[in-house]
Design a protein around this motif. Structure first.
Motif, mmCIF file in Angstrom:
data_model
loop_
_atom_site.group_PDB
_atom_site.id
_atom_site.type_symbol
_atom_site.label_atom_id
_atom_site.label_comp_id
_atom_site.label_asym_id
_atom_site.label_seq_id
_atom_site.Cartn_x
_atom_site.Cartn_y
_atom_site.Cartn_z
ATOM 1 N N LYS A 104 124.461 65.964 -49.679
ATOM 2 C CA LYS A 104 123.603 64.774 -49.705
ATOM 3 C C LYS A 104 123.768 64.013 -51.018
ATOM 4 O O LYS A 104 123.882 62.777 -51.021
ATOM 5 C CB LYS A 104 122.147 65.185 -49.521
ATOM 6 N N THR A 105 123.798 64.728 -52.135
ATOM 7 C CA THR A 105 123.991 64.076 -53.437
ATOM 8 C C THR A 105 125.318 63.333 -53.478
ATOM 9 O O THR A 105 125.396 62.187 -53.940
ATOM 10 C CB THR A 105 123.939 65.119 -54.562
ATOM 11 N N ALA A 106 126.379 63.978 -52.976
ATOM 12 C CA ALA A 106 127.694 63.332 -52.969
ATOM 13 C C ALA A 106 127.698 62.093 -52.090
ATOM 14 O O ALA A 106 128.272 61.057 -52.452
ATOM 15 C CB ALA A 106 128.754 64.327 -52.484
ATOM 16 N N ALA A 107 127.038 62.172 -50.925
ATOM 17 C CA ALA A 107 127.014 61.033 -50.006
ATOM 18 C C ALA A 107 126.287 59.846 -50.616
ATOM 19 O O ALA A 107 126.777 58.706 -50.580
ATOM 20 C CB ALA A 107 126.358 61.441 -48.685
ATOM 21 N N VAL A 108 125.120 60.094 -51.190
ATOM 22 C CA VAL A 108 124.332 59.004 -51.778
ATOM 23 C C VAL A 108 125.077 58.394 -52.965
ATOM 24 O O VAL A 108 125.121 57.165 -53.128
ATOM 25 C CB VAL A 108 122.943 59.521 -52.201
ATOM 26 N N THR A 109 125.673 59.248 -53.788
ATOM 27 C CA THR A 109 126.423 58.745 -54.944
ATOM 28 C C THR A 109 127.616 57.911 -54.502
ATOM 29 O O THR A 109 127.902 56.855 -55.079
ATOM 30 C CB THR A 109 126.907 59.925 -55.808
ATOM 31 N N ASN A 110 128.315 58.345 -53.464
ATOM 32 C CA ASN A 110 129.496 57.615 -53.012
ATOM 33 C C ASN A 110 129.160 56.276 -52.389
ATOM 34 O O ASN A 110 129.989 55.358 -52.397
ATOM 35 C CB ASN A 110 130.294 58.470 -52.027
ATOM 36 N N VAL A 111 127.965 56.139 -51.823
ATOM 37 C CA VAL A 111 127.566 54.833 -51.296
ATOM 38 C C VAL A 111 127.564 53.801 -52.420
ATOM 39 O O VAL A 111 128.037 52.665 -52.267
ATOM 40 C CB VAL A 111 126.177 54.905 -50.634
ATOM 41 N N GLY A 112 127.040 54.198 -53.583
ATOM 42 C CA GLY A 112 127.042 53.279 -54.719
ATOM 43 C C GLY A 112 128.411 53.099 -55.332
ATOM 44 O O GLY A 112 128.832 51.985 -55.643
ATOM 45 N N THR A 113 129.134 54.205 -55.480
ATOM 46 C CA THR A 113 130.454 54.138 -56.109
ATOM 47 C C THR A 113 131.453 53.368 -55.262
ATOM 48 O O THR A 113 132.398 52.768 -55.791
ATOM 49 C CB THR A 113 130.978 55.563 -56.369
ATOM 50 N N VAL A 173 119.655 54.618 -49.556
ATOM 51 C CA VAL A 173 118.346 55.148 -49.153
ATOM 52 C C VAL A 173 118.410 55.660 -47.715
ATOM 53 O O VAL A 173 117.872 56.727 -47.391
ATOM 54 C CB VAL A 173 117.262 54.064 -49.306
ATOM 55 N N GLY A 174 119.076 54.899 -46.843
ATOM 56 C CA GLY A 174 119.203 55.314 -45.443
ATOM 57 C C GLY A 174 119.952 56.625 -45.297
ATOM 58 O O GLY A 174 119.563 57.485 -44.498
ATOM 59 N N VAL A 175 121.029 56.800 -46.085
ATOM 60 C CA VAL A 175 121.798 58.048 -46.033
ATOM 61 C C VAL A 175 120.941 59.224 -46.492
ATOM 62 O O VAL A 175 120.947 60.299 -45.888
ATOM 63 C CB VAL A 175 123.071 57.921 -46.893
ATOM 64 N N GLN A 176 120.158 59.007 -47.543
ATOM 65 C CA GLN A 176 119.293 60.078 -48.033
ATOM 66 C C GLN A 176 118.237 60.456 -46.993
ATOM 67 O O GLN A 176 117.988 61.649 -46.753
ATOM 68 C CB GLN A 176 118.620 59.648 -49.337
ATOM 69 N N LEU A 177 117.637 59.463 -46.364
ATOM 70 C CA LEU A 177 116.634 59.742 -45.330
ATOM 71 C C LEU A 177 117.258 60.468 -44.141
ATOM 72 O O LEU A 177 116.636 61.361 -43.552
ATOM 73 C CB LEU A 177 115.983 58.435 -44.868
ATOM 74 N N LEU A 178 118.484 60.092 -43.784
ATOM 75 C CA LEU A 178 119.168 60.750 -42.672
ATOM 76 C C LEU A 178 119.375 62.229 -42.963
ATOM 77 O O LEU A 178 119.134 63.084 -42.099
ATOM 78 C CB LEU A 178 120.508 60.062 -42.410
ATOM 79 N N PHE A 179 119.793 62.550 -44.178
ATOM 80 C CA PHE A 179 119.989 63.951 -44.537
ATOM 81 C C PHE A 179 118.675 64.715 -44.528
ATOM 82 O O PHE A 179 118.616 65.880 -44.117
ATOM 83 C CB PHE A 179 120.664 64.054 -45.909
ATOM 84 N N GLU A 180 117.607 64.056 -44.977
ATOM 85 C CA GLU A 180 116.308 64.729 -44.973
ATOM 86 C C GLU A 180 115.842 65.007 -43.550
ATOM 87 O O GLU A 180 115.272 66.073 -43.265
ATOM 88 C CB GLU A 180 115.286 63.886 -45.732
#
Length: 514
Positions: A440-449, A489-496
């Motif tokens: 999840k951390t990698a996914a959220v970070t990569n959205v920004g990167t 934010v959407g990716v983080q919510l999806l993982f949660e």
């Protein structure tokens, strides 16, 4: 150039000769269908506009062309041209001689086009279609400061050596014909300071944050801002006549109509239309070429920019980069984390390696990957995001496995399970929550990167940010940044949600029949 095979018509299932005919037709039609010419441009207003003018000129003559805009600096564009990732882009003779050909003599810098082409021939490149204007570098100060200090030339700037704060562009600081050579030629005692994007330089100068900037002599802001362009009294800067730099195999004849059509006054006017009036590059190019195009619209607000027609395409590109890099990272990082757990001697080197990769600057990594794979676009951007996703997944996989009680593994092996079966049936399921937190951390970070992918032509929401930066349009930058933030934010919510769904069966109270 590669050809795209025509899909042809779908034959009827019951008639095999029709299948054979369709196959032969596809083979014959393929070589006749040329791939679109790829037109590149750099990351500033004038280059965007010239790239769009070239693209529309080709399209008006029935030649398929696509504009890959804002690809970065000279080195990236030249590499893309040599590797066939683009076919043509607007460049300047001084840059070709000094930066690409590495010729430093003053006479070389003023060489005619025929001589430049003789030097370019071994590289498989050529310069053609002189557009009609010279866009040289220059130094500029606030008019009030220049008047107060009595500075009109670069020599006077060096002699009086005021305590100025330069705000020079990154490329100008690094170029062979930029700040270091200019500093030596004039004996300038000023330190260059931190690099500043060209699109922000005028605002920083007007706001008093810097006192000296490098400019292009066709900048739109020169006609609107109270600045003084310092005279290059030692003729340090060569002529930067705008031309089209292209692969030697490209036919320049369809573009010959642009020869001499853009004197400096016209280029300044077009730059102002895009940068100061906020008109889209495509619209300005339509107007210049006199083609039927979209009607001029007033400057759009943030809601209209957010929901512009390019949003689905940019979102799809962004998501493709994030998902592909994440899957690749999981496939590599999870085994690395397992190996670091099973072989403790590997843990420190593996963590150090992925940690070091995480610290690499994104643009430097992209430039290295472009040189490594020999192409721009999706592939180097994917590899860069893959590199940045490794650390959290490796670290969390290792930490999750370390948290599994050793006694469980010993008990499993005592029952006859192999180490592989123990890993799959006991250790990985227990470590999964920690492992997924890393994913999840990698996914959220990569959205920004992933926004930096636009610097190398890979698309995504960064396209809006890069274009907004080029014309100093904060609304356009926000139109790219806000969807990227919402996507994170959407990716983080999806993982949660996935974590909650996975946890429900285990948390459900057990009931027994009486």
């Amino acid at each position: 150039m590669q050809a795209d095979a025509s899909p042809g018509l779908r034959p009827r299932r019951s008639f095999w000769p029709a299948r054979a005919a369709a196959f032969l037709l596809a083979l014959l039609a393929g070589p006749l269908t040329a791939a679109p010419l790829a037109v590149g441009s750099k990351r500033f207003t004038e280059s965007y506009l010239l790239g769009e003018i070239v693209t529309q000129t080709l399209a008006a003559q029935g030649i398929a062309a696509e504009h890959r805009q804002g690809l970065g600096n000279t080195a990236i564009l030249a590499a893309a041209l040599r590797e066939g990732q683009i076919d043509v882009y607007p460049e300047y003779t001084g840059t070709i001689v000094r930066e690409l050909l590495k010729r430093s003599a003053t006479t070389d810098a003023q060489a005619p086009l025929a001589q430049i082409n003789a030097w370019l021939a071994p590289l498989g490149l050529k310069a053609a279609v002189p557009l009609g204007f010279n866009n040289s570098y220059a130094l500029a100060m606030r008019e009030a400061d220049a008047a107060r200090l009595g500075i009109t030339t670069i020599s006077e700037l060096a002699a009086k050596a005021p305590a100025l704060r330069p705000g020079l562009s990154h490329e100008f600081i690094a170029r062979a014909d930029g700040w270091p050579a200019l500093q030596r030629a004039y004996g300038l005692g000023l330190a260059p300071g931190a690099g500043l994007d060209h699109g922000l330089a005028y605002a920083a100068l007007a706001g008093g944050q810097v006192d000296l900037i490098d400019v292009y002599t066709t900048d739109a802001q020169l006609a609107r801002q109270p600045v003084r362009v310092l005279k290059d009294d030692r003729a340090f800067f060569p002529r930067y006549d705008a031309v089209l730099l292209m692969r030697a195999t490209v036919d320049e004849q369809p573009l010959r109509g642009l020869t001499g059509r853009l004197p400096e006054a016209t280029m300044i006017r077009l730059n102002a239309a895009a940068e100061l009036e906020g008109r889209p590059f495509a619209e300005v190019a339509h107007g210049f070429l006199g083609q039927a195009g979209p009607a001029a619209l007033p400057r759009q607000g943030l809601p209209a920019r957010l929901l512009a027609p390019d949003l689905p395409r940019l979102l799809a590109q962004h998501l493709a980069l994030v998902l592909a890099s994440l899957l690749l990272a999981v496939a590599v990082a999870v085994p690395l984390g397992i190996a670091a757990h099973r072989l403790p001697r590997l843990a420190a080197p593996v963590m150090a390696a992925v940690g070091l990769l995480q610290t690499l600057p994104s643009l430097a990594l992209l430039a290295f990957l472009i040189a490594l794979v020999g192409r721009i676009g999706f592939v180097p951007a994917l590899l860069a995001l893959f590199v940045y996703a490794l650390l959290p997944i490796v670290r969390n996989t290792h930490a999750g496995l370390q948290g599994v009680p050793a006694g469980l593994g010993q008990a499993a092996q005592a029952l006859g399970l192999t180490r592989g079966q123990t890993l799959r049936a006991i250790e990985l399921p227990l470590a999964l929550p920690t492992l997924m937190a890393g994913v999840k951390t990698a996914a959220v970070t990569n959205v920004g990167t992933a926004t930096v992918a636009a610097f190398v032509g890979a698309g995504g929401l960064g396209e809006r940010i890069v274009a907004g930066l080029a014309v100093n349009d904060s609304t356009l930058m926000l139109a790219g940044a806000l969807p990227a933030a919402a996507l994170a934010v959407g990716v983080q919510l999806l993982f949660e949600l996935l974590e909650r769904a996975a946890g429900r069966p285990h948390n459900r109270p057990q009931t027994t029949r009486g």
